[in-house]
Design a protein around this motif. Structure first.
Motif, PDB file in Angstrom:
ATOM      1  N   ALA A  29      28.797  27.811  95.579  1.00  0.00           N
ATOM      2  CA  ALA A  29      29.285  28.379  94.015  1.00  0.00           C
ATOM      3  C   ALA A  29      28.986  27.811  92.355  1.00  0.00           C
ATOM      4  O   ALA A  29      29.349  28.437  91.449  1.00  0.00           O
ATOM      5  CB  ALA A  29      30.527  28.112  94.960  1.00  0.00           C
ATOM      6  N   GLY A  30      28.517  26.325  92.669  1.00  0.00           N
ATOM      7  CA  GLY A  30      28.518  25.421  91.693  1.00  0.00           C
ATOM      8  C   GLY A  30      27.061  26.473  91.414  1.00  0.00           C
ATOM      9  O   GLY A  30      27.384  26.090  89.448  1.00  0.00           O
ATOM     10  N   MET A  31      25.468  27.037  91.532  1.00  0.00           N
ATOM     11  CA  MET A  31      25.036  27.234  91.215  1.00  0.00           C
ATOM     12  C   MET A  31      25.258  28.482  90.853  1.00  0.00           C
ATOM     13  O   MET A  31      24.493  28.898  89.615  1.00  0.00           O
ATOM     14  CB  MET A  31      23.780  27.371  91.873  1.00  0.00           C
ATOM     15  CG  MET A  31      23.287  26.664  92.867  1.00  0.00           C
ATOM     16  SD  MET A  31      22.197  26.953  94.079  1.00  0.00           S
ATOM     17  CE  MET A  31      20.820  27.890  93.518  1.00  0.00           C
TER      18      MET A  31
ATOM     19  N   SER B 212      32.655  31.829  82.977  1.00  0.00           N
ATOM     20  CA  SER B 212      32.327  31.680  84.237  1.00  0.00           C
ATOM     21  C   SER B 212      33.101  31.435  85.059  1.00  0.00           C
ATOM     22  O   SER B 212      33.107  31.690  86.165  1.00  0.00           O
ATOM     23  CB  SER B 212      31.152  30.641  84.031  1.00  0.00           C
ATOM     24  OG  SER B 212      31.671  29.724  83.561  1.00  0.00           O
ATOM     25  N   LEU B 213      34.184  30.347  84.784  1.00  0.00           N
ATOM     26  CA  LEU B 213      35.379  30.633  85.291  1.00  0.00           C
ATOM     27  C   LEU B 213      35.868  31.434  85.877  1.00  0.00           C
ATOM     28  O   LEU B 213      36.175  31.882  86.838  1.00  0.00           O
ATOM     29  CB  LEU B 213      35.871  29.440  85.317  1.00  0.00           C
ATOM     30  CG  LEU B 213      35.285  28.303  84.534  1.00  0.00           C
ATOM     31  CD1 LEU B 213      36.724  26.309  84.068  1.00  0.00           C
ATOM     32  CD2 LEU B 213      34.997  27.434  86.504  1.00  0.00           C
ATOM     33  N   GLY B 214      36.014  32.136  85.170  1.00  0.00           N
ATOM     34  CA  GLY B 214      36.555  33.345  85.340  1.00  0.00           C
ATOM     35  C   GLY B 214      36.347  34.345  86.378  1.00  0.00           C
ATOM     36  O   GLY B 214      36.636  35.416  87.241  1.00  0.00           O
ATOM     37  N   MET B 215      34.809  34.053  86.441  1.00  0.00           N
ATOM     38  CA  MET B 215      34.069  35.424  86.988  1.00  0.00           C
ATOM     39  C   MET B 215      34.181  34.314  88.250  1.00  0.00           C
ATOM     40  O   MET B 215      34.012  35.535  89.881  1.00  0.00           O
ATOM     41  CB  MET B 215      32.990  35.271  86.847  1.00  0.00           C
ATOM     42  CG  MET B 215      31.921  36.621  87.182  1.00  0.00           C
ATOM     43  SD  MET B 215      30.190  36.595  86.429  1.00  0.00           S
ATOM     44  CE  MET B 215      29.979  38.347  88.288  1.00  0.00           C
ATOM     45  N   ALA B 216      34.387  33.217  88.355  1.00  0.00           N
ATOM     46  CA  ALA B 216      33.715  32.329  89.963  1.00  0.00           C
ATOM     47  C   ALA B 216      34.514  32.094  90.768  1.00  0.00           C
ATOM     48  O   ALA B 216      34.487  32.196  92.160  1.00  0.00           O
ATOM     49  CB  ALA B 216      32.360  31.383  89.839  1.00  0.00           C
TER      50      ALA B 216
END
Length: 439
Positions: free
Chosen positions: A119-121, A159-163
């Motif tokens: 998830a971090g990657m 990126s947060l909204g997507m992951a």
């Protein structure tokens, strides 16, 4: 054992398994549909990727189709799907695959450490690509000065909204799924325990019913053997004196009638317990396994019939008097202060003396007999001893079943008492018993 809904569902899932790694047809349809949607998305994005990379458009479309179709394998290899989505992030394709793959990974049984790393990657790759694209777009616009933190902040939020949403939703679904599996296992385990409890309760109920039948048979033996023995003794005496002493014959005939009426009364009292009416319940649906276990446990507790009002130590004098009237020489002695004991103790003590006197009538006609009763601190003791049989006494011809001493021993030991019987040095027989006061 009846299967629960949880175990039936698990068996049904196992029976339906046969579509490779899918256990249901709708799972196949869902994954194939998502794979087709992802392939179309990646194919459309492959056109732009081919132009940026200087490749033929058909090659970019084919590459996108192959990459997007990987989403079909999300249930079998969720890690591989996420790795592919991370790998194609710089090509700006595979957004559907990234979201669905991350959700599937978080909901799977993959260790949390691996989920966190992937998830971090994914978050880092999306952030870098978004940051580069925003910076490239703003470099061509000279009229807008966004400031130093505008691009990193916007890239972070995107990126947060997507992951984040697929990650947390997948973790929730995985936890809920594991909870449901745990509840199913606990339900199956509880069902097995309830079935075992029902079996054991039924065994206890059957044991209680056998004990109750034995107790009733013992009571009937005591009543019939003693009363009928006395009746036979009196009838024998009546036969001997009928012509010589009519008045004594009349007296003996009256005693025989009294004995018969007493025997019938006691038998009627015991049989009345067995004949007590039981209301027939209405037809109801079969209870659940747990209800069956509870009912069987209750049946085990209430299986023995209610003890009928039996004789007590206060009736010993009348018992000895009946033997004296039959011509037996009986001496009754009582030591200690009389007091009340538990009903089962008094009834057992009475039955021991009764059976011992019956045996004297059967096997030692005309013998002198001593009945001793002792009230002690926490117990009551009784002893019935007879001397040698009077050879001049006429044998009444009473049959012996051989169960009298066995029944007495069972009664006494069941209450935690001590029972001893055997011949005496003088040629007689002695029966001794000690019972605890509380039973």
């Amino acid at each position: 054992m009846t299967a629960t809904g949880a175990s039936q569902d698990a068996a049904a899932r196992t029976a339906r398994r046969g579509w490779w790694w899918w256990d249901r047809r709708r799972s196949v349809a869902l994954d194939v549909g998502l794979g087709l949607l992802s392939a179309l998305e990646c194919a459309s994005e492959g056109v732009e990727f081919a132009g940026d990379a200087g490749l033929p458009v058909p090659a970019g479309v084919l590459f996108g189709l192959l990459v997007g179709a990987v989403l079909t394998l999300r249930r079998r290899w969720p890690i591989a799907v996420v790795l592919v989505s991370i790998a194609v992030t710089p090509a700006e394709m595979g957004y559907v695959m990234a979201v669905v793959g991350l959700y599937t990974l978080a909901a799977s049984e993959v260790p949390r450490r691996i989920i966190s790393v992937l998830a971090g990657m994914q978050l880092l790759g999306t952030f870098i690509v978004t940051f580069v694209e925003l910076r490239r777009g703003l470099d061509g616009d000279t009229d807008f000065d966004p400031g130093l933190w505008y691009v990193p902040t916007l890239a972070l939020f995107m990126s947060l909204g997507m992951a984040a949403p697929p990650l947390f939703f997948g973790l929730y679904i995985g936890a809920r799924r594991r909870l449901m599996e745990s509840l199913r296992e606990r339900a199956d385990s509880l069902e097995r325990e309830l079935s075992l409890l029902a079996d054991r309760a039924e065994e206890r109920a059957e044991w209680a019913r056998r004990e109750e039948r034995t107790r009733i048979a013992r009571e009937m033996h005591d009543v019939v053997a003693h009363r009928v023995s006395l009746m036979v003794v009196h009838a024998t005496a009546l036969q001997a004196v009928a012509l010589k002493d009519p008045q004594k014959a009349v007296k003996n005939a009256a005693l025989v009638g009294d004995m018969g009426r007493q025997a019938l009364t006691e038998l009627r009292e015991m049989l009345g317990v067995l004949r007590s009416p039981v209301s027939k319940p209405k037809e109801e649906p079969a209870p659940a396994p747990e209800a069956q276990a509870v009912q069987a446990a209750q049946a085990a507790r209430v299986a023995p019939a209610v003890e009928e009002a039996g004789p007590s130590l206060a009736d010993l004098e009348a018992l000895v008097g009946q033997s004296r009237e039959a011509g037996m020489t009986v001496v009754l002695s009582v030591q200690g202060d009389p007091r009340l004991y538990a009903p089962v103790v008094e009834q057992t003590a009475y039955r021991v003396v009764q059976e011992a006197l019956t045996n004297v009538h059967k096997h030692a006609a005309g013998a002198e007999t001593w009945v001793r009763l002792a009230h002690r601190g926490g117990e009551v003791a009784m002893q019935v001893e007879n001397g040698p049989s009077d050879a001049a006494a006429r044998d009444a011809g009473l049959p012996s079943g051989g169960n009298g001493l066995v029944g007495m021993r069972e009664r006494v030991t069941a209450l935690g008492g001590v029972f001893v019987s055997g011949p005496t040095d003088a040629g007689g027989f002695r029966v001794s018993a000690v019972l605890p006061a509380s039973g």
